[in-house]
Design an enzyme around this catalytic site. Structure first.
Site, short mmCIF file in Angstrom:
data_model
loop_
_atom_site.label_atom_id
_atom_site.label_comp_id
_atom_site.label_asym_id
_atom_site.label_seq_id
_atom_site.Cartn_x
_atom_site.Cartn_y
_atom_site.Cartn_z
N ARG A 17 0.84 -1.19 0.00
CA ARG A 17 0.00 0.00 0.00
C ARG A 17 0.88 1.25 0.00
NH1 ARG A 17 -2.94 0.70 5.74
NH2 ARG A 17 -3.46 2.70 4.77
N ASP A 38 5.46 -7.55 2.55
CA ASP A 38 4.67 -6.73 3.47
C ASP A 38 4.17 -7.63 4.60
OD1 ASP A 38 2.66 -4.80 4.62
OD2 ASP A 38 3.21 -3.70 2.81
N ASP A 73 7.05 -10.68 8.52
CA ASP A 73 7.60 -9.63 9.36
C ASP A 73 9.05 -9.35 8.98
OD1 ASP A 73 8.50 -7.96 11.37
OD2 ASP A 73 7.68 -9.15 13.01
N ASN A 100 11.63 0.06 2.29
CA ASN A 100 10.53 0.98 2.54
C ASN A 100 9.77 0.69 3.84
OD1 ASN A 100 8.45 3.03 1.64
ND2 ASN A 100 7.16 1.20 1.73
N TYR A 169 10.34 7.25 16.37
CA TYR A 169 10.32 7.33 14.91
C TYR A 169 11.48 8.19 14.40
CZ TYR A 169 8.51 8.30 10.19
OH TYR A 169 8.36 8.42 8.84
N LYS A 173 14.59 6.86 12.02
CA LYS A 173 14.85 7.41 10.70
C LYS A 173 16.21 8.10 10.62
CE LYS A 173 11.16 6.10 8.49
NZ LYS A 173 11.31 5.00 7.51
N ILE A 202 3.68 13.72 2.82
CA ILE A 202 3.28 13.01 1.61
C ILE A 202 1.87 12.46 1.80
CG2 ILE A 202 3.81 11.16 0.01
CD1 ILE A 202 5.93 13.37 0.08
N THR A 204 -0.99 10.06 1.61
CA THR A 204 -1.36 8.65 1.43
C THR A 204 -2.68 8.45 2.16
OG1 THR A 204 -0.26 7.88 3.44
CG2 THR A 204 1.09 7.96 1.44
#
Length: 274
Positions: A17, A38, A73, A100, A169, A173, A202, A204
């Site tokens: 997705r 995924d 996973d 990703n 997070y 990153k 972005i 989504t």
């Protein structure tokens, strides 16, 4: 679109997705055979999605390329090893890896001084450990080939923590950016380039669900004057995945419409970015 990636094999993680799906479709349109992974391959079957087939795998095959799909996973090294082995059995080579997998995995926001160790580790694993594991096993294939392109997905949050309630997070990153540089130095001698992109705001399905009421305010922070699209990111992935970027390695490209250039020190304490 010129088929620059005919006979190439691209592996895209977290591709059922959102942005990952867009990366996979872009590379397929360039002629590459695609391997997607995924944790839930049915994630694209949401009413809000514009998916044009029952699965992303079918979408890819409808573009005239071969596609493999693996559900599991990405923090599980055994799963990754199986994916790489199956890919090699089918194609015999891996030319492009897009790391990703990311996000918060439902862990939610929290302050660093109040967050549990378990919650922090979970998000670090989703963003950093998955990138490390896939890179490790795919790079060893690429080293034997003496060629390949690894593209990691970071975030502007890895450069500037835009939201103080996302320390897990942001840390994950930021570490992806550092790992990108380290891998680039290690793998350059084998003809492998390693770069990253750092998306900003972005649009989504998931992002829109959380920020639809704040778009007008967020756009004011973006010099280009709009929220980014998955295609904006995919275009940069195309650059990094093709020969256009052969002399580029160890770099992180901010795909943020000028967000950090305008206000690189801004931090939002009221909300959080998934």
């Amino acid at each position: 679109m010129e088929k620059k990636l005919i006979n190439k094999v691209a592996m895209v993680t977290g591709a059922a997705r959102g942005i990952g799906r867009e990366y996979a479709l872009r590379l397929a349109k360039l002629g590459a055979n695609i391997v997607i992974t995924d944790i839930d391959l049915t994630a694209g079957n949401y009413k809000e999605s514009d998916i044009s087939a029952n699965t992303v795998k079918e979408e890819l095959e409808n573009l005239g390329v071969k596609a493999l799909a693996f559900q599991g996973d990405g923090t599980d090294e055994e799963f990754v090893v199986d994916v790489v082995k199956s890919t090699m059995n089918e194609f015999g080579h891996i030319d492009i890896l897009i790391n990703n997998i990311g996000g918060t995995g439902g862990a939610g926001p929290g302050l660093a001084t109040e967050m549990s160790v378990e919650k922090f580790k979970k998000v670090i694993d989703i963003n950093l450990t998955t990138t490390f594991i896939f890179s490790k096993h795919v790079a060893n294939i690429m080293k034997k080939q003496r060629s390949g392109k690894i593209i990691n997905i970071s975030s502007v949050a890895g450069d500037v923590p835009l939201f103080v309630v996302q320390p897990h997070y942001a840390a994950g990153k930021a570490a992806v950016i550092s790992l990108t540089k380290t891998l680039a130095l290690e793998l350059a001698q084998y003809g492998i380039t390693v770069n990253a992109i750092a998306p900003g705001y972005i649009s989504t399905v998931k992002w829109d669900a959380h920020f639809s009421s704040q778009v007008e305010e967020l756009v004011k922070k973006v010099p280009i004057g709009r929220i980014g699209t998955t295609e904006d990111c995919a275009k940069v992935i195309e650059f990094l995945a093709t020969d256009l970027s052969d002399y580029l390695t160890g770099q992180t490209i901010q795909v943020d419409g000028g967000l950090l250039a305008l206000n690189p020190s801004s931090t939002n304490t009221d909300t959080y970015h998934l």
